[in-house]
Motif scaffolding. Structure first.
Motif, PDB file in Angstrom:
ATOM      1  N   ILE A  89       0.843  -1.200   0.000  1.00 15.55           N
ATOM      2  CA  ILE A  89       0.000   0.000   0.000  1.00 15.55           C
ATOM      3  C   ILE A  89       0.877   1.249   0.000  1.00 15.55           C
ATOM      4  CG2 ILE A  89      -1.929   1.155   1.141  1.00 15.55           C
ATOM      5  CD1 ILE A  89      -2.450  -1.723   0.223  1.00 15.55           C
ATOM      6  N   ILE A  90       1.994   1.182   0.709  1.00 22.13           N
ATOM      7  CA  ILE A  90       2.913   2.317   0.760  1.00 22.13           C
ATOM      8  C   ILE A  90       3.576   2.525  -0.596  1.00 22.13           C
ATOM      9  CG2 ILE A  90       5.001   3.234   1.850  1.00 22.13           C
ATOM     10  CD1 ILE A  90       2.580   3.064   3.693  1.00 22.13           C
ATOM     11  N   LEU A  91       3.922   1.440  -1.259  1.00 15.14           N
ATOM     12  CA  LEU A  91       4.655   1.527  -2.514  1.00 15.14           C
ATOM     13  C   LEU A  91       3.773   1.953  -3.684  1.00 15.14           C
ATOM     14  CD1 LEU A  91       6.886  -1.689  -2.219  1.00 15.14           C
ATOM     15  CD2 LEU A  91       7.548   0.687  -1.800  1.00 15.14           C
ATOM     16  N   MET A  97      -4.494  -1.767  -5.670  1.00 13.90           N
ATOM     17  CA  MET A  97      -3.439  -2.439  -4.931  1.00 13.90           C
ATOM     18  C   MET A  97      -3.902  -2.789  -3.522  1.00 13.90           C
ATOM     19  SD  MET A  97      -1.260  -2.953  -7.128  1.00 13.90           S
ATOM     20  CE  MET A  97      -0.195  -3.833  -5.997  1.00 13.90           C
ATOM     21  N   LEU A  98      -4.832  -2.000  -3.007  1.00 13.75           N
ATOM     22  CA  LEU A  98      -5.400  -2.320  -1.700  1.00 13.75           C
ATOM     23  C   LEU A  98      -6.163  -3.635  -1.779  1.00 13.75           C
ATOM     24  CD1 LEU A  98      -5.674  -1.295   1.178  1.00 13.75           C
ATOM     25  CD2 LEU A  98      -7.730  -0.062   0.493  1.00 13.75           C
ATOM     26  N   PHE A  99      -6.870  -3.831  -2.898  1.00 13.49           N
ATOM     27  CA  PHE A  99      -7.572  -5.099  -3.128  1.00 13.49           C
ATOM     28  C   PHE A  99      -6.568  -6.253  -3.205  1.00 13.49           C
ATOM     29  CE2 PHE A  99      -9.094  -8.448  -5.879  1.00 13.49           C
ATOM     30  CZ  PHE A  99     -10.407  -8.658  -5.455  1.00 13.49           C
ATOM     31  N   VAL A 100      -5.505  -6.052  -3.975  1.00 16.46           N
ATOM     32  CA  VAL A 100      -4.481  -7.092  -4.131  1.00 16.46           C
ATOM     33  C   VAL A 100      -3.811  -7.390  -2.795  1.00 16.46           C
ATOM     34  CG1 VAL A 100      -2.277  -7.671  -5.214  1.00 16.46           C
ATOM     35  CG2 VAL A 100      -4.064  -6.533  -6.549  1.00 16.46           C
ATOM     36  N   ALA A 101      -3.480  -6.314  -2.059  1.00 16.16           N
ATOM     37  CA  ALA A 101      -2.816  -6.479  -0.761  1.00 16.16           C
ATOM     38  C   ALA A 101      -3.709  -7.216   0.223  1.00 16.16           C
ATOM     39  CB  ALA A 101      -2.434  -5.114  -0.193  1.00 16.16           C
ATOM     40  N   ASN A 102      -5.007  -6.916   0.200  1.00 11.46           N
ATOM     41  CA  ASN A 102      -5.943  -7.593   1.090  1.00 11.46           C
ATOM     42  C   ASN A 102      -6.034  -9.077   0.736  1.00 11.46           C
ATOM     43  OD1 ASN A 102      -7.196  -6.527   3.346  1.00 11.46           O
ATOM     44  ND2 ASN A 102      -9.223  -6.556   2.424  1.00 11.46           N
ATOM     45  N   ALA A 103      -5.942  -9.374  -0.553  1.00 17.70           N
ATOM     46  CA  ALA A 103      -5.955 -10.771  -0.988  1.00 17.70           C
ATOM     47  C   ALA A 103      -4.699 -11.494  -0.496  1.00 17.70           C
ATOM     48  CB  ALA A 103      -6.047 -10.851  -2.511  1.00 17.70           C
ATOM     49  N   ILE A 163       2.894   0.994   7.644  1.00 18.36           N
ATOM     50  CA  ILE A 163       4.309   0.876   8.013  1.00 18.36           C
ATOM     51  C   ILE A 163       4.447   0.044   9.284  1.00 18.36           C
ATOM     52  CG2 ILE A 163       6.351   2.146   8.793  1.00 18.36           C
ATOM     53  CD1 ILE A 163       5.464   4.449   6.978  1.00 18.36           C
ATOM     54  N   LEU A 164       3.584   0.304  10.260  1.00 18.78           N
ATOM     55  CA  LEU A 164       3.583  -0.482  11.498  1.00 18.78           C
ATOM     56  C   LEU A 164       3.338  -1.954  11.197  1.00 18.78           C
ATOM     57  CD1 LEU A 164       1.654   1.329  14.389  1.00 18.78           C
ATOM     58  CD2 LEU A 164       4.027   0.559  14.372  1.00 18.78           C
ATOM     59  N   SER A 165       2.400  -2.215  10.313  1.00 19.08           N
ATOM     60  CA  SER A 165       2.082  -3.588   9.941  1.00 19.08           C
ATOM     61  C   SER A 165       3.311  -4.275   9.363  1.00 19.08           C
ATOM     62  CB  SER A 165       0.943  -3.593   8.916  1.00 19.08           C
ATOM     63  OG  SER A 165       0.715  -4.894   8.416  1.00 19.08           O
ATOM     64  N   PHE A 166       4.030  -3.577   8.512  1.00 23.38           N
ATOM     65  CA  PHE A 166       5.235  -4.139   7.901  1.00 23.38           C
ATOM     66  C   PHE A 166       6.298  -4.458   8.950  1.00 23.38           C
ATOM     67  CE2 PHE A 166       9.524  -3.288   6.174  1.00 23.38           C
ATOM     68  CZ  PHE A 166       9.600  -4.331   5.255  1.00 23.38           C
TER      69      PHE A 166
END
Length: 387
Positions: A89-91, A97-103, A163-166
């Protein structure tokens, strides 16, 4: 510190870090998407992407785990994806991309099979329900920590939460390499044995009930509860408190399942109580006039969800041989992924075409119907009479 204590504590730490990474941005995700002028239906699809990959992967991963017999590699992969899915999401920073990241986050959660079964292996077979209750409590502790820090860091913007999640996900990833390679040995998993596991009627019923639990949670708590509270004037801090209260009671509920008091109450009464509490929660959110009403409601819903997720997971793998537990757990978690996927989608459609009062009321009716079904099963079905 004894070897078994070290193993339990290490996996406990990784579990907390893993679920922190998965949930730190969840309370603010739906309001953020809606602020981009995305319809509630599309928001439901994006949130539901988390469940789609779990639906597709849980059973295959369960089978592969049974064959390989090594949980460490799957925990490493899960922790890695928990961190990297959020940094995407940051990149890139787009709704797609939020959809892809959630997947991808859903792919990470699919490895939860290995977390639960490896942790259970650190206890005697007679303590299976206790072990599941404890690992579920640890999961909710990680989610609670995520909501606490998330409410603070959200003031810096939602990007800070990714960022925290990462950071937390990658910390769990590093620690995962210190897990002893727990290998149960390769098993002779045949098509016939897999079909036998997945045709187990009790497993099927319990999996469907688990699906409804997650359907209710992802249709309300983890998606549209926050947007509803925000529409009523809730601040970012209040949204954080709302989630903290749910998580605290979720932890208490999951832990309660491992106590003697829970054993005395009995499975039938515990499961029925859980669905009744979720029904009360959904009905309360439907008519709540102010954000402050959400505080006690989150506590009610959190306790109900906590006892249900813990006890249904324990029942799902009970009675299976060690070399079939991963497949049984994979089947159970795959079926409840249907709830994760369709809960927010159905809720989004209901909200777009009716009202939030009607939508939350529908969820309350579904929860009540589940409680009635549980009572009927334990009274009429020989599969449940002995429990």
């Amino acid at each position: 510190m004894s070897g078994i204590t070290f193993k339990r504590n290490l996996l406990a730490a990784i579990t907390i870090l893993f679920w922190f990474a998965q949930y730190v941005y969840i309370p603010f995700l739906t309001p953020y998407l809606l602020s981009l002028s995305i319809s509630a239906t599309v928001v439901g699809v994006i949130v539901g992407a988390y469940g789609v990959t779990q639906l597709l992967l849980r059973i295959p991963l369960g089978i592969i785990t049974d064959i390989v017999g090594n949980h460490k590699i799957f925990i490493i992969i899960g922790a890695f994806l928990a961190g990297t899915s959020s940094i995407m999401i940051i990149l890139f920073g787009s709704p797609i991309m939020l959809f892809v990241a959630n997947a991808l986050s859903g792919v990470a959660s699919s490895t939860w099979i290995s977390f639960t079964l490896l942790y259970s292996s650190y206890y005697d077979k007679s303590e299976g329900t206790k072990a599941i209750g404890l690992i579920t409590s640890l999961m909710n502790l990680g989610i609670l920590a995520a909501f606490l820090l998330g409410g603070v860091f959200e003031q810096l913007g939602i990007r800070s939460l990714f960022i925290l999640s990462f950071i937390f996900g990658m910390t769990g990833f590093i620690l995962s390499f210190f897990i002893n390679s727990e290998t149960a040995g390769r098993t002779n998993v045949t098509t016939a044995s897999l079909i036998k596991v997945m045709k187990n009627k009790k497993l099927l019923i319990v999996s469907l009930l688990g699906g409804f639990v997650w359907f209710l949670m992802f249709g309300t708590v983890y998606s549209f509860t926050t947007s509803t509270a925000k529409e009523l004037g809730a601040t970012g801090l209040q949204l954080g408190v709302i989630y903290v209260l749910f998580s605290v009671m979720n932890i208490i509920g999951a832990y309660f399942v491992s106590t003697k008091a829970s054993n005395k109450l009995g499975e039938k009464n515990i499961i029925t109580l859980g669905f009744i509490l979720l029904a009360a929660y959904c009905a309360g959110i439907a008519v709540a006039p102010k954000p402050i009403w959400f505080f006690p409601l989150q506590m009610i819903g959190g306790f109900g969800a906590g006892i249900l997720t813990a006890i249904l997971m324990a029942i799902a793998v009970r009675g299976f041989d060690a070399d079939k537990k991963s497949t049984a757990m994979g089947f159970y978690q795959s079926i409840y992924s249907l709830g994760i996927t369709f809960g927010p989608i159905v809720m989004g459609i209901l909200i777009d075409h009716s009202s939030k009062v009607f939508s939350f009321s529908v969820m309350a009716v579904i929860a009540l119907a589940c409680s009635v079904f549980v009572l009927a099963m334990y009274k009429l079905s020989p599969l449940f009479k002995q429990a």
